[in-house]
Design a protein around this motif. Sequence first.
Motif, PDB file in Angstrom:
ATOM      1  N   VAL A 194       0.836  -1.202   0.000  1.00 25.01           N
ATOM      2  CA  VAL A 194       0.000   0.000   0.000  1.00 25.01           C
ATOM      3  C   VAL A 194       0.874   1.256   0.000  1.00 25.01           C
ATOM      4  O   VAL A 194       0.585   2.238  -0.693  1.00 25.01           O
ATOM      5  CB  VAL A 194      -0.941   0.001   1.218  1.00 25.01           C
ATOM      6  CG1 VAL A 194      -1.690   1.331   1.335  1.00 25.01           C
ATOM      7  CG2 VAL A 194      -1.953  -1.145   1.110  1.00 25.01           C
ATOM      8  N   LEU A 195       1.958   1.224   0.765  1.00 23.47           N
ATOM      9  CA  LEU A 195       2.864   2.376   0.830  1.00 23.47           C
ATOM     10  C   LEU A 195       3.518   2.625  -0.531  1.00 23.47           C
ATOM     11  O   LEU A 195       3.578   3.780  -0.994  1.00 23.47           O
ATOM     12  CB  LEU A 195       3.938   2.135   1.881  1.00 23.47           C
ATOM     13  CG  LEU A 195       4.935   3.270   2.100  1.00 23.47           C
ATOM     14  CD1 LEU A 195       4.229   4.508   2.651  1.00 23.47           C
ATOM     15  CD2 LEU A 195       6.048   2.839   3.056  1.00 23.47           C
ATOM     16  N   ALA A 196       3.980   1.562  -1.181  1.00 22.73           N
ATOM     17  CA  ALA A 196       4.604   1.719  -2.495  1.00 22.73           C
ATOM     18  C   ALA A 196       3.610   2.282  -3.506  1.00 22.73           C
ATOM     19  O   ALA A 196       3.953   3.161  -4.307  1.00 22.73           O
ATOM     20  CB  ALA A 196       5.146   0.368  -2.977  1.00 22.73           C
ATOM     21  N   TYR A 197       2.375   1.783  -3.450  1.00 24.40           N
ATOM     22  CA  TYR A 197       1.367   2.288  -4.375  1.00 24.40           C
ATOM     23  C   TYR A 197       1.011   3.733  -4.052  1.00 24.40           C
ATOM     24  O   TYR A 197       0.706   4.522  -4.949  1.00 24.40           O
ATOM     25  CB  TYR A 197       0.118   1.411  -4.333  1.00 24.40           C
ATOM     26  CG  TYR A 197      -0.766   1.589  -5.542  1.00 24.40           C
ATOM     27  CD1 TYR A 197      -0.552   0.836  -6.688  1.00 24.40           C
ATOM     28  CD2 TYR A 197      -1.795   2.520  -5.544  1.00 24.40           C
ATOM     29  CE1 TYR A 197      -1.345   0.999  -7.816  1.00 24.40           C
ATOM     30  CE2 TYR A 197      -2.592   2.691  -6.662  1.00 24.40           C
ATOM     31  CZ  TYR A 197      -2.367   1.927  -7.794  1.00 24.40           C
ATOM     32  OH  TYR A 197      -3.154   2.105  -8.902  1.00 24.40           O
ATOM     33  N   GLY A 198       1.063   4.094  -2.764  1.00 22.56           N
ATOM     34  CA  GLY A 198       0.796   5.480  -2.381  1.00 22.56           C
ATOM     35  C   GLY A 198       1.821   6.428  -2.989  1.00 22.56           C
ATOM     36  O   GLY A 198       1.471   7.514  -3.470  1.00 22.56           O
ATOM     37  N   PHE A 199       3.077   6.002  -2.978  1.00 22.84           N
ATOM     38  CA  PHE A 199       4.117   6.842  -3.594  1.00 22.84           C
ATOM     39  C   PHE A 199       3.934   6.896  -5.108  1.00 22.84           C
ATOM     40  O   PHE A 199       4.235   7.914  -5.736  1.00 22.84           O
ATOM     41  CB  PHE A 199       5.499   6.302  -3.227  1.00 22.84           C
ATOM     42  CG  PHE A 199       6.041   6.861  -1.946  1.00 22.84           C
ATOM     43  CD1 PHE A 199       6.932   7.928  -1.946  1.00 22.84           C
ATOM     44  CD2 PHE A 199       5.646   6.347  -0.722  1.00 22.84           C
ATOM     45  CE1 PHE A 199       7.422   8.458  -0.777  1.00 22.84           C
ATOM     46  CE2 PHE A 199       6.128   6.867   0.466  1.00 22.84           C
ATOM     47  CZ  PHE A 199       7.014   7.935   0.443  1.00 22.84           C
ATOM     48  N   HIS A 200       3.450   5.802  -5.699  1.00 19.58           N
ATOM     49  CA  HIS A 200       3.162   5.820  -7.139  1.00 19.58           C
ATOM     50  C   HIS A 200       2.054   6.826  -7.451  1.00 19.58           C
ATOM     51  O   HIS A 200       2.118   7.537  -8.466  1.00 19.58           O
ATOM     52  CB  HIS A 200       2.756   4.423  -7.599  1.00 19.58           C
ATOM     53  CG  HIS A 200       2.504   4.331  -9.076  1.00 19.58           C
ATOM     54  ND1 HIS A 200       1.241   4.459  -9.627  1.00 19.58           N
ATOM     55  CD2 HIS A 200       3.358   4.138 -10.128  1.00 19.58           C
ATOM     56  CE1 HIS A 200       1.323   4.348 -10.946  1.00 19.58           C
ATOM     57  NE2 HIS A 200       2.585   4.154 -11.271  1.00 19.58           N
ATOM     58  N   ASP A 201       1.052   6.895  -6.577  1.00 15.96           N
ATOM     59  CA  ASP A 201      -0.011   7.899  -6.746  1.00 15.96           C
ATOM     60  C   ASP A 201       0.558   9.311  -6.708  1.00 15.96           C
ATOM     61  O   ASP A 201       0.175  10.179  -7.506  1.00 15.96           O
ATOM     62  CB  ASP A 201      -1.066   7.745  -5.644  1.00 15.96           C
ATOM     63  CG  ASP A 201      -2.041   6.619  -5.936  1.00 15.96           C
ATOM     64  OD1 ASP A 201      -2.009   6.085  -7.058  1.00 15.96           O
ATOM     65  OD2 ASP A 201      -2.821   6.268  -5.032  1.00 15.96           O
ATOM     66  N   LEU A 202       1.468   9.546  -5.782  1.00 17.40           N
ATOM     67  CA  LEU A 202       2.078  10.870  -5.676  1.00 17.40           C
ATOM     68  C   LEU A 202       2.933  11.180  -6.906  1.00 17.40           C
ATOM     69  O   LEU A 202       3.052  12.340  -7.311  1.00 17.40           O
ATOM     70  CB  LEU A 202       2.930  10.953  -4.409  1.00 17.40           C
ATOM     71  CG  LEU A 202       2.167  10.862  -3.086  1.00 17.40           C
ATOM     72  CD1 LEU A 202       3.123  11.014  -1.904  1.00 17.40           C
ATOM     73  CD2 LEU A 202       1.070  11.924  -2.996  1.00 17.40           C
ATOM     74  N   GLN A 203       3.506  10.141  -7.502  1.00 22.60           N
ATOM     75  CA  GLN A 203       4.243  10.356  -8.752  1.00 22.60           C
ATOM     76  C   GLN A 203       3.290  10.730  -9.878  1.00 22.60           C
ATOM     77  O   GLN A 203       3.588  11.604 -10.700  1.00 22.60           O
ATOM     78  CB  GLN A 203       5.030   9.091  -9.112  1.00 22.60           C
ATOM     79  CG  GLN A 203       6.253   8.855  -8.237  1.00 22.60           C
ATOM     80  CD  GLN A 203       7.029   7.626  -8.672  1.00 22.60           C
ATOM     81  OE1 GLN A 203       6.517   6.507  -8.694  1.00 22.60           O
ATOM     82  NE2 GLN A 203       8.292   7.831  -9.033  1.00 22.60           N
ATOM     83  N   GLU A 204       2.137  10.070  -9.932  1.00 25.06           N
ATOM     84  CA  GLU A 204       1.157  10.392 -10.963  1.00 25.06           C
ATOM     85  C   GLU A 204       0.553  11.781 -10.746  1.00 25.06           C
ATOM     86  O   GLU A 204       0.087  12.409 -11.692  1.00 25.06           O
ATOM     87  CB  GLU A 204       0.042   9.348 -10.989  1.00 25.06           C
ATOM     88  CG  GLU A 204       0.501   7.990 -11.501  1.00 25.06           C
ATOM     89  CD  GLU A 204      -0.649   7.069 -11.800  1.00 25.06           C
ATOM     90  OE1 GLU A 204      -1.661   7.126 -11.078  1.00 25.06           O
ATOM     91  OE2 GLU A 204      -0.551   6.287 -12.766  1.00 25.06           O
ATOM     92  N   ALA A 205       0.572  12.261  -9.507  1.00 28.90           N
ATOM     93  CA  ALA A 205       0.087  13.601  -9.213  1.00 28.90           C
ATOM     94  C   ALA A 205       1.171  14.656  -9.430  1.00 28.90           C
ATOM     95  O   ALA A 205       0.947  15.842  -9.170  1.00 28.90           O
ATOM     96  CB  ALA A 205      -0.417  13.672  -7.768  1.00 28.90           C
ATOM     97  N   ASP A 206       2.350  14.227  -9.884  1.00 30.93           N
ATOM     98  CA  ASP A 206       3.491  15.118 -10.116  1.00 30.93           C
ATOM     99  C   ASP A 206       4.034  15.730  -8.836  1.00 30.93           C
ATOM    100  O   ASP A 206       4.659  16.789  -8.859  1.00 30.93           O
ATOM    101  CB  ASP A 206       3.119  16.241 -11.102  1.00 30.93           C
ATOM    102  CG  ASP A 206       2.911  15.711 -12.509  1.00 30.93           C
ATOM    103  OD1 ASP A 206       3.546  14.694 -12.853  1.00 30.93           O
ATOM    104  OD2 ASP A 206       2.109  16.308 -13.257  1.00 30.93           O
ATOM    105  N   TRP A 207       3.808  15.064  -7.719  1.00 31.71           N
ATOM    106  CA  TRP A 207       4.381  15.524  -6.456  1.00 31.71           C
ATOM    107  C   TRP A 207       5.787  14.966  -6.271  1.00 31.71           C
ATOM    108  O   TRP A 207       6.609  15.572  -5.578  1.00 31.71           O
ATOM    109  CB  TRP A 207       3.500  15.084  -5.281  1.00 31.71           C
ATOM    110  CG  TRP A 207       2.270  15.926  -5.087  1.00 31.71           C
ATOM    111  CD1 TRP A 207       1.643  16.683  -6.026  1.00 31.71           C
ATOM    112  CD2 TRP A 207       1.536  16.086  -3.876  1.00 31.71           C
ATOM    113  NE1 TRP A 207       0.551  17.302  -5.487  1.00 31.71           N
ATOM    114  CE2 TRP A 207       0.452  16.963  -4.166  1.00 31.71           C
ATOM    115  CE3 TRP A 207       1.657  15.579  -2.580  1.00 31.71           C
ATOM    116  CZ2 TRP A 207      -0.481  17.339  -3.213  1.00 31.71           C
ATOM    117  CZ3 TRP A 207       0.719  15.946  -1.627  1.00 31.71           C
ATOM    118  CH2 TRP A 207      -0.328  16.816  -1.923  1.00 31.71           C
ATOM    119  N   ILE A 208       6.033  13.788  -6.854  1.00 26.55           N
ATOM    120  CA  ILE A 208       7.329  13.124  -6.748  1.00 26.55           C
ATOM    121  C   ILE A 208       7.773  12.750  -8.168  1.00 26.55           C
ATOM    122  O   ILE A 208       6.967  12.213  -8.947  1.00 26.55           O
ATOM    123  CB  ILE A 208       7.246  11.861  -5.869  1.00 26.55           C
ATOM    124  CG1 ILE A 208       6.860  12.230  -4.439  1.00 26.55           C
ATOM    125  CG2 ILE A 208       8.579  11.111  -5.869  1.00 26.55           C
ATOM    126  CD1 ILE A 208       6.693  11.032  -3.525  1.00 26.55           C
TER     127      ILE A 208
END
Length: 294
Positions: A194-208
Amino acid sequence: MFSNYLIGLREGLEASLVVCILIAYLVKTDRRDALKPVWTGIAIAVLIAMGFGSVLEFGSQELTFQAQEALGGSLSILAVGLVTWMVFWMRRTARHLKSELHGKLDAALRLGTGALVATAFLAVGREGLETALFVWASVHAAGDGTPRPLIGVALGLATAVFLGWLFYRGALKINLAKFFTWTGGMLVVVAAGVLAYGFHDLQEADWIPGLNSLAFDISGTIPPDSWYGTLLKGVFNFQPDPTVVQVTVWLLYLVPTLALFLSPVGFASGKGKVKAPDDASDDQGSRPSKASQA
């Protein structure tokens, strides 16, 4: 589906044990008049948890794609933090849970009905809100568009309620120390996904940054739409083409967290099996209580 079943079972059983201890104590001390406000507090906690989950689900649908991904990623990270704290807290303090709840209930009995409602609400509400948040994050990470994750959660909660009833009736013995250790370890593995997917979401949001920087791509070997790809996704939130950030976060969280959680240092080991919660008040120690043995 299995990971969501595990979430429902683990979180639901904790709440069930709390309810059993509260109810059994009131019955054993002949304070049945206090059962109604306690059940009222429990019902309010359940309704608020369900409402919180509904707000997360339906409220996020009104957002733009980028905002949805940012919200999903942020809440996934928060959910993992809360669940990690919960599994460590439960392993460390489970043996003192009975006495702690009894002390709070005694104080509430002296203060009156409102205090009883508040005590039951706070005892169950924390578990309910954590469950709602982590379930939402896990279902969001699964993202398969089917009701299977929710069915898994529902089955897990139903199993937890049934086990709680068996505890209360004295029909079931189980070593809760081992149960919470093994399920806690499995929950840490689920949380890592879940944590890894959360960071993937933030990448898709252009935050990371780094969305297009893949660590590997084995989609040809493990197709996401295959039965085994779906199984790995459902159990471990496995992704055949993760980014470097996802793999790094997964390893940095899973390895030290799981090693620390399974380490005996700082944790008292539980011995024996536990029976019904009404035995928990037996000062003669003739029968072990589940809270003291966890």
